[in-house]
Design an enzyme around this catalytic site. Structure first.
Site, PDB file in Angstrom:
ATOM      1  N   CYS A   1       0.842  -1.190   0.000  1.00 56.10           N
ATOM      2  CA  CYS A   1       0.000   0.000   0.000  1.00 56.10           C
ATOM      3  C   CYS A   1       0.884   1.249   0.000  1.00 56.10           C
ATOM      4  CB  CYS A   1      -0.964  -0.004   1.179  1.00 56.10           C
ATOM      5  SG  CYS A   1      -0.216  -0.370   2.744  1.00 56.10           S
ATOM      6  N   GLY A   2       1.924   1.204  -0.804  1.00 59.37           N
ATOM      7  CA  GLY A   2       2.772   2.378  -0.960  1.00 59.37           C
ATOM      8  C   GLY A   2       3.505   2.713   0.327  1.00 59.37           C
TER       9      GLY A   2
END
Lengths: 140, 287
Positions: B89-90
């Site tokens: 998720c980055g």
């Protein structure tokens, strides 16, 4: 004179009821309360039970609350029911699974799990199981 | 130049990866919508609760709750750190941890000890390697988070505050600004700042059942729980948004890679055809 008052029933997870009503009956810790408009200001905690909502020209509504706080002002009633949905949604299989997980975590001491927290989890899950069994008996 | 066959396999493998990232992007997008709805659904509760607490504060009871008392000397502080259970998720979790570490460092410089309460598997894995005493932990909450799963974890911290074991309590989570922007945020949970801006015209003389103390106890505990719950739900929405964006850029990058490789592949194919023709022509001329 107003014959209706505003009622809000909210739980931590969502809003359960909001609208104009003519009366509400709530299970307070010191005994059941029947609240009509212009009730004296009062704050009390609730015990698990049924909330009966009377709306003029409509059928009575029932909501299950398993605890919470009730605040009464003359024309506004607020029920902060943190667990209204919780009891219904208690899924026995999930609870058992959580128990197993907590037990596993206690055994697996080297894992990233805190043993104390796991123990607490276990106690809580056992508590929930007891509650489910109790509710089942009542239903029968 | 790599052979035609190698390039073809590489393209196929990137295409597979792209399929996966695209699927993850779409799943994250739909989950984000649900998480946002859930986030909105928690607001009325906290709002109503603040109202009631405000009214109660105006009604001025003599009883002063431990959560409202500010400890003058700070020796130990508590942090509740919310993170996601899964990665991809980055920079979402990394940013949260950076913000948390920064806040923790400020306290450590003043020789203040730190207790940690970790929500989410990523945080547990990360803070295992750092200093700080982890007192409670919960992870694998799933998509539909129930407040009942958080109560025990949060209570550890609340009890510590009531017993004067910790002198401040902070919550670190991500704030959902919009789909593209999530910002880590550190909020002070305890001591509770008294509400000053309540207008005094709503002044009621409440009857308390059974008594003010019990009601206030219940109310304030629930209030803190609901703030933490809101934080967790908001963080879940952030996680989905961050994952959606990360997966979208991954899919785009895969697309770019494929088109580049396709070009290389075409060149290689043409070169080999040209070579074959010139070989045939050369062979015919020799005969």
């Amino acid at each position: 004179m107003a014959t209706t008052m505003h009622l809000d029933v909210v739980s931590a997870e969502k809003e359960l009821f909001s609208g104009s009503i003519s009366a509400v009956f709530a299970p307070a810790v010191m005994g059941d309360l029947g609240i009509y408009p212009r009730h004296t200001p009062l704050v009390t905690s609730l015990r698990p039970g049924e909330l009966k909502i009377e709306i003029e020209g409509e059928e009575d509504q029932y909501l299950y609350v398993s605890g919470g706080i009730l605040e009464i002002q003359p024309h506004v009633v607020t029920v902060l029911s943190d667990t209204a949905i919780r009891a219904e949604d208690l899924d026995e299989a999930k609870v058992l699974e959580a128990k197993q997980r907590a037990e596993d975590a206690i055994k697996d001491q080297k894992g990233d799990f805190d043993a104390a927290a796991a123990q607490a989890d276990l106690i809580r899950v056992a508590e929930q199981l007891r509650m489910i069994e109790k509710m089942r008996k009542i239903r029968r | 130049m790599a052979g035609e066959k190698e390039i073809r396999t590489q393209i196929a493998s990137i295409k597979n990866t792209q399929k996966i990232t695209k699927a993850m992007e779409m799943v994250a997008a739909s989950k984000m919508r649900k998480a946002q709805d859930r986030m909105r659904a928690t607001r009325p509760y906290a709002h109503k609760m603040l109202n009631v607490i405000g009214h109660l504060a105006n009604a001025s009871t003599e009883y002063s709750h431990p959560f409202l008392i500010e400890h003058p000397e700070v020796k130990r502080v508590g942090f509740i750190i919310v993170s996601s259970d899964r990665g991809l998720c980055g920079g979402l979790n990394t940013n949260t941890f950076k913000a948390a570490l920064k806040a923790m460092q400020e306290w450590q410089q003043q020789n203040v000890e730190i207790d940690l309460c970790l929500i989410g598997a990523k945080g547990t894995a990360f803070f295992k390697r750092f200093s700080g005493n982890v007192v409670s932990q919960v992870s694998h909450l799933g998509d539909t988070i129930h407040i009942s799963e958080l109560i025990g974890t949060v209570k550890v911290m609340l009890d510590a505050y009531s017993d004067c074991k910790i002198d401040r309590l902070f919550l670190v989570e991500n704030e959902f600004i919009n789909t593209m922007i999530q910002q880590p945020k550190v909020t002070t949970l305890l001591p509770l700042a008294p509400e000053e801006n309540q207008d005094l015209k709503h002044h009621w003389d409440y009857i308390y059942e059974p008594d003010a103390r019990t009601v206030l106890d219940k109310l304030l505990t629930r209030y803190i729980e609901s703030i933490v719950y809101q934080g967790v739900v908001e963080n879940a929405a952030c996680e989905m948004a961050a994952r959606m964006v990360a997966m979208k850029s991954a899919s785009d990058n895969a697309g770019d890679l494929i088109s580049e490789l396709q070009l290389v592949y075409n060149k290689a194919r043409q070169a080999s055809i040209t070579q074959e023709i010139s070989e045939i022509v050369g062979g015919a001329a020799a005969v």
